[in-house]
Design an enzyme around this catalytic site. Structure first.
Site, PDB file in Angstrom:
ATOM      1  N   SER A 110      36.180  42.853  35.376  1.00  0.00           N
ATOM      2  CA  SER A 110      37.486  43.376  35.747  1.00  0.00           C
ATOM      3  C   SER A 110      38.550  42.931  34.751  1.00  0.00           C
ATOM      4  CB  SER A 110      37.858  42.874  37.151  1.00  0.00           C
ATOM      5  OG  SER A 110      39.127  43.358  37.534  1.00  0.00           O
ATOM      6  N   GLY A 111      39.337  43.908  34.254  1.00  0.00           N
ATOM      7  CA  GLY A 111      40.380  43.611  33.276  1.00  0.00           C
ATOM      8  C   GLY A 111      39.931  43.758  31.843  1.00  0.00           C
ATOM      9  N   THR A 115      38.890  51.306  32.582  1.00  0.00           N
ATOM     10  CA  THR A 115      39.622  52.501  33.018  1.00  0.00           C
ATOM     11  C   THR A 115      40.344  53.168  31.853  1.00  0.00           C
ATOM     12  OG1 THR A 115      39.925  51.586  35.237  1.00  0.00           O
ATOM     13  CG2 THR A 115      41.424  53.345  34.574  1.00  0.00           C
ATOM     14  N   ASN A 162      43.632  41.726  36.789  1.00  0.00           N
ATOM     15  CA  ASN A 162      43.893  43.032  36.181  1.00  0.00           C
ATOM     16  C   ASN A 162      45.056  43.696  36.913  1.00  0.00           C
ATOM     17  OD1 ASN A 162      43.820  45.492  34.947  1.00  0.00           O
ATOM     18  ND2 ASN A 162      41.728  46.005  35.545  1.00  0.00           N
ATOM     19  N   SER A 165      43.521  47.345  38.479  1.00  0.00           N
ATOM     20  CA  SER A 165      42.095  47.169  38.725  1.00  0.00           C
ATOM     21  C   SER A 165      41.562  48.291  39.611  1.00  0.00           C
ATOM     22  CB  SER A 165      41.837  45.814  39.397  1.00  0.00           C
ATOM     23  OG  SER A 165      40.480  45.656  39.696  1.00  0.00           O
ATOM     24  N   SER A 166      40.440  48.877  39.192  1.00  0.00           N
ATOM     25  CA  SER A 166      39.791  49.898  40.015  1.00  0.00           C
ATOM     26  C   SER A 166      39.127  49.217  41.195  1.00  0.00           C
ATOM     27  CB  SER A 166      38.748  50.664  39.196  1.00  0.00           C
ATOM     28  OG  SER A 166      39.347  51.347  38.129  1.00  0.00           O
ATOM     29  N   GLY A 404      33.985  46.029  37.485  1.00  0.00           N
ATOM     30  CA  GLY A 404      33.235  45.033  36.728  1.00  0.00           C
ATOM     31  C   GLY A 404      32.854  43.832  37.587  1.00  0.00           C
ATOM     32  N   GLU A 406      32.878  40.441  39.370  1.00  0.00           N
ATOM     33  CA  GLU A 406      34.039  39.764  39.941  1.00  0.00           C
ATOM     34  C   GLU A 406      33.654  38.408  40.518  1.00  0.00           C
ATOM     35  OE1 GLU A 406      36.944  43.470  41.243  1.00  0.00           O
ATOM     36  OE2 GLU A 406      35.942  42.283  42.796  1.00  0.00           O
TER      37      GLU A 406
END
Length: 1025
Positions: A110-111, A115, A162, A165-166, A404, A406
């Site tokens: 993540s981050g 995306t 992030n 973040s998705s 991603g 986590e």
């Protein structure tokens, strides 16, 4: 610092190696040194063969846009510096060249920038397709691009790792036609983190859509939804009220994002009613989160002694969901249960149960809203009216942008599913890039040095193994009878996996004080150790929502959008239904299907790396990145690529594509096998040193070999296409020629038939044409065929001349002069003058007639005899009494005599004395009017125009203008000179150089014709009776 050029076509050694495969030594230190050097120089992209490694720069770089797209469009992977556009172009070309489905898998924690990477890939595909600007393709492209904005609003949130973040997984299939233009698409979403609706960690926010609604809506809209602009007033958004959506609040503000999302939904195809319904549902969720329950001692009218602290909130929820207020209140305070005897019982909630039901409803409503938005986009974006037999086979490019790996301070069921997803994707990467590649080399008999790598299959098996895996144990706990707590579930895990090398808990490892007894367990993932708290695992896996809420929302009276989200609400409460699958099982099934889908396509990988935990631009934390490089298996990937081959193809497919580049293989080879033919082709190009021959496939080590072959093929394809076009055009021309010959043969026969039929019909109709006196006057000519139209026109002209000849032959010679004069008059006056006296006999010499001139005809005869002796004329063409007017406006009675030699003006009162004689060859024309009057103006060269009116005729006002015009015109035609005859109701004339006009004015009371002059204009006053 980013270089000024930003997008150089080549990179010097000062930027490091653009491909990790080119490193001299393959160690972690060398890998990190090259990664850090390129990052400092602004080179965030680096290859590992065809895998792209991307480092998130946390700042805007001048690496994108139309100019950059143009540099990568149509290029091979290694012709330009590493870039996302190069990977997108490679996937697009592979799909278009070989008609194979491809996919781009974007992975990383993540981050790391997944995306943003997917956005740039979508922008590239949209930019290079549809050069002909087809409207339907442009519509699909707009939906593809705008859908990202909408899904980010409803599925993304700010986290500590992030800013955007998705909180869901997204896999998008883009369908292309045979020309390579996008014609549709489909979005798959995975495991929305709906628990975020209720609660967020410190420093995090709820989903963007809530803050955009509050800060971006205008005051009127907020008032209609009973909302205040401050997010801190609502329990669900209070935690993130002081945080912005992104790093740059001015650019990524919630206000601007709300407008962008609304516009994107409009472009995609959401109706204004649907957009309004979406925002009302968001508002209802916010109000629902503020509802608090209070237990009271007295029962009264309240169910179970439970009341709502602020009943106005219930009114707001009921209004926004278009449901009855009393039904909303009852659903919040109690639940309806069907007993075994199908009896319906209403059971009141405690405060804790009501709060649980409220939260479950809020989560479920948001999840259904998100799923409805995705389904709506899919219904608009799907390919329309596609028939493979007509349109050809469609191909697909898939783009996977999924959460991603986590690790949070407290990791719950959502983090467990997310990390399981990453384990599955890592397993796919290992199978496709490492395991399958090495197995294929061994199967094909290629000399190969085995590369050791970590296989995470045992971790995947720990999670999804039937009966013993963590998900199976969790499902068993959810379906067991009695009260099963999260602690009991943890004890079951310990019993099943106490000897598993990748599983541990405080019960199994009492000395590890980082975990708590009865709450935590730890899994050693490929990306590192993660400690999970089992609290809430069972509830989240059950994902239970009381049927009362489903029926309530399904029966929304005025909101069809909300009603469509709850189809199961139409079930009767006594209806027995099958136990639904748990959230964990649904997610596992979706992951298995996703991996199978990706494995069926030709994969392209983008491995994203997060440079630091603080989201600071220009800083790369080596220890943090080293850990990501290790668990992503990038070093092993480099070793496999260095020892392996960039491409492999079956011999038959290789020949099919490149056989035209060699004289021994084009058009078909005569060698012993395809392998021998491929060897001959490579020897001719001098490329045999860069390949290896397997049992059934050719292995190519360097991509530059493929580039060389592609360039040779590209040079020859136009020549081959031209040859095929020439042959095909010749075939078409021969077919066309044969058809034309047949058509012309039929046409000739048909024309001959039509000609014969027409001539026979003419012969039949004109058999009686010779019979007098009509000579075929009333016969009707049949319509001719088109080809005979000129012939019939000629025949009609000949027939008219023949008929005229027949009629003329029967006319006495004494009448021929009159006939010729009338014909000449008709030619001059037909259609221009109403009446010109063609139906009466023309006597010409009216002054010699006793009828017209009873008192002076003898005097005129004497004068005529003298003039004949003097001037020697032969015949009298015309004579008559006239009324004349001169330039002095004097009006007198005179006589007009027209012979074949002169034009005479005579004075009747003096024995017809000659007042003026004009040679006839000087008369150039005459002018008359279109009425019945007898006005005539004679024009002579070098003389004044003579203005007269014929009168004193018998019968009175006899029409003799046509006779005068006819005899004069016929005489001039006989002499071979032209006479100009003009017909006008306002006649211009000239007298001694002065221009005048003469016209006619009918007057009923006028006894005799006469002239008058007003302001230099002559007017003939004509008796109209």
């Amino acid at each position: 610092v980013v270089p000024a050029g930003g997008m150089e076509d080549s990179e010097g050694p000062e930027y490091g190696k653009p491909d990790f495969v080119l490193l001299d030594q393959m160690t972690m230190e060398d890998f990190m040194r090259n990664l850090q050097l390129r990052f400092k120089k602004g080179r965030i992209y680096t290859y590992i063969g065809e895998v792209l490694v991307s480092v998130n720069p946390y700042q805007e770089l001048p690496l994108y846009g139309p100019e950059a797209i143009a540099k990568y469009q149509g290029r091979e992977l290694y012709e330009r510096p590493p870039h996302l556009y190069a990977v997108a172009n490679a996937a697009y070309k592979a799909m278009k060249r070989r008609s194979r489905d491809t996919c781009i898998v974007i992975s990383g924690e993540s981050g790391a920038g997944k995306t943003e990477a997917s956005k740039h890939i979508m922008q590239y595909i949209a930019a290079v397709t549809n050069p002909s600007q087809r409207a339907e393709v442009e519509r699909v492209k707009d939906v593809l691009l705008k859908s990202t904005c909408v899904l980010e609003a409803f599925g993304n949130a700010r986290t500590n790792r992030n800013h955007n973040s998705s909180r869901f997984g997204k896999y998008m299939d883009i369908n292309f036609d045979f020309k390579g233009d996008p014609i549709g698409g489909h979005i798959h979403s995975y495991l929305l983190e709906k628990s975020r609706v209720l609660k967020q960690h410190v420093g995090e926010r709820n989903f963007h859509a809530f803050y955009q609604l509050l800060r971006g809506s205008d005051d009127k809209e907020l008032h209609e939804m009973h909302l205040e602009r401050n997010p801190a007033l609502y329990n669900f958004t209070r935690q993130g009220a002081g945080l912005s959506m992104g790093v740059h609040s001015a650019l990524d503000s919630d206000e601007r994002s709300h407008q962008a999302v609304t516009e994107a939904m409009r472009v995609i195809g959401f109706s204004s009613e649907e957009v309004g319904s979406v925002y009302r549902i968001l508002a209802a969720i916010l109000h629902l989160g503020n509802i608090e329950f209070v237990e009271t001692e007295e029962g009264g009218m309240q169910k179970g002694g439970l009341v709502v602290a602020q009943e106005a909130l219930v009114d707001h929820v009921a209004e926004l969901t278009a449901t009855p207020r009393d039904l909303v209140l009852r659903t919040l305070l109690a639940r309806t249960v069907a007993s075994g005897g199908r009896e319906v019982i209403e059971k009141g909630h405690t405060a804790a149960e009501a709060s649980y039901a409220r939260d479950a409803c809020a989560k479920a409503v948001y999840q259904r809203l998100f799923e409805w938005v995705v389904d709506k986009i899919n219904s608009i974006m799907e390919a329309r009216d596609r028939d493979p037999r007509r349109d050809g086979k469609d191909t697909v490019i898939g783009v996977l942008d999924i959460y991603g790996f986590e690790v949070f301070p407290v990791n719950s069921f959502e983090q467990f599913c997310i990390n399981y997803c990453n384990e599955k994707l890592q397993q796919l990467f290992i199978q496709l890039i490492l395991k399958q590649e090495q197995e294929e080399y061994e199967r094909e008999g290629i000399t190969w040095q085995s590369v050791e790598y970590f296989n995470n299959a045992t971790i995947v098996d720990l999670v999804e193994r039937p009966h013993r895996g963590i998900l199976a144990v969790l499902d068993e706990a959810c379906s067991a009878a009695g009260t099963i707590t999260d602690r009991i579930f943890l004890q079951s895990l310990d019993a099943y996996h106490r000897h598993h090398p990748h599983y541990t808990s405080r019960q199994l490892c009492p000395t590890d004080k980082t975990m708590e007894f009865g709450r935590d367990f730890r899994i050693k993932h490929y990306a590192g150790d993660v400690t999970y708290s089992v609290e809430g695992f069972i509830d989240k896996n059950r994902d239970f929502l009381f049927q009362d809420f489903k029926r309530l929302l399904y029966n929304s009276s005025m909101d069809p959008t909300l009603r469509a989200m709850w189809p199961e609400g139409q079930q009767d409460i006594t209806e027995v239904t099958k136990r639904p699958l748990t959230a964990g099982t649904l997610f596992k099934n979706s992951m298995v299907a996703l991996v199978e889908n990706l494995a069926s396509k030709e994969p392209f990988y983008v491995r994203c790396i997060k440079p630091n935990e603080d989201k600071v631009a220009g800083r790369l934390d080596e220890d943090h990145c080293r850990h990501q490089v290790a668990y992503l298996g990038l070093l092993e990937n480099v070793r496999v690529r260095r020892a392996g081959f960039a491409s492999r193809q079956p011999y038959s497919r290789f020949l099919l594509r490149y056989k035209m580049t060699c004289e021994y293989t084009w058009p078909n080879h005569l060698l012993g096998s395809d392998k021998a033919a491929v060897s001959a082709l490579l020897e001719q190009h001098g490329l045999q040193g860069d390949v290896a021959f397997g049992h059934s496939k050719l292995f190519i080590r360097s991509p530059r070999t493929l580039v060389t072959l592609e360039q040779s093929r590209a040079r020859l394809i136009p020549i081959i296409v031209l040859l095929l076009q020439k042959a095909w055009r010749g075939t078409l021309a021969r077919w066309h020629c044969r058809r034309l010959r047949a058509v012309y043969t039929i046409m000739r026969g048909f024309r001959r038939y039509k000609v014969r039929a027409h001539l026979a019909e003419l012969q039949r109709r004109f058999q009686a044409a010779r019979q007098p006196p009509l000579y075929g006057r009333d016969l009707v000519w049949p319509p001719p065929p088109t080809v005979l139209q000129p012939f019939q026109d000629t025949c009609q002209a000949l027939f008219c001349r023949w008929r005229a000849r027949q009629l003329v032959k029967n006319i006495p010679p004494s009448d021929m002069a009159q006939i010729k004069a009338k014909v000449a008059a008709m030619g001059a006056l037909q259609g221009l003058r109403q009446d010109w006296g063609c139906r009466r006999a023309w006597n010409r010499d009216y002054l010699s007639s006793a009828t017209d001139n009873p008192t002076a005809s003898s005097l005129f005869a004497q004068q005529l005899k003298k003039l004949r002796e003097k001037d020697g004329f032969g015949t009298v063409l015309f004579s008559s009494h006239v009324r004349k007017v001169n330039r002095f406006h004097k009006r007198r009675d005179r006589a007009l005599l027209l012979t074949d030699r002169h034009l005479y003006k005579l004075e009747p009162s003096r024995q017809y004395r000659v007042m003026r004689a004009v040679p006839l060859d000087r008369v150039t024309g005459l002018s008359v009017t279109s009425g019945r009057d007898q006005l005539v103006v004679l024009h002579a060269r070098g003389q004044d125009d003579l203005v007269v009116c014929l009168h004193r005729s018998q019968p009175p006002l006899d029409n003799r203008i046509g006779e005068l015009v006819g005899v004069l015109s016929a005489h001039c035609q006989g002499e071979g000179r032209a006479l100009e005859v003009r017909v006008s109701d306002c006649i211009p004339l000239s007298q001694r150089g002065a221009r005048r006009l003469v016209s006619v004015e009918p007057r009923p009371e006028q006894p005799e014709p006469d002239f008058c002059c007003v302001r230099g204009t002559f007017t003939l006053l004509w008796p109209s009776h």
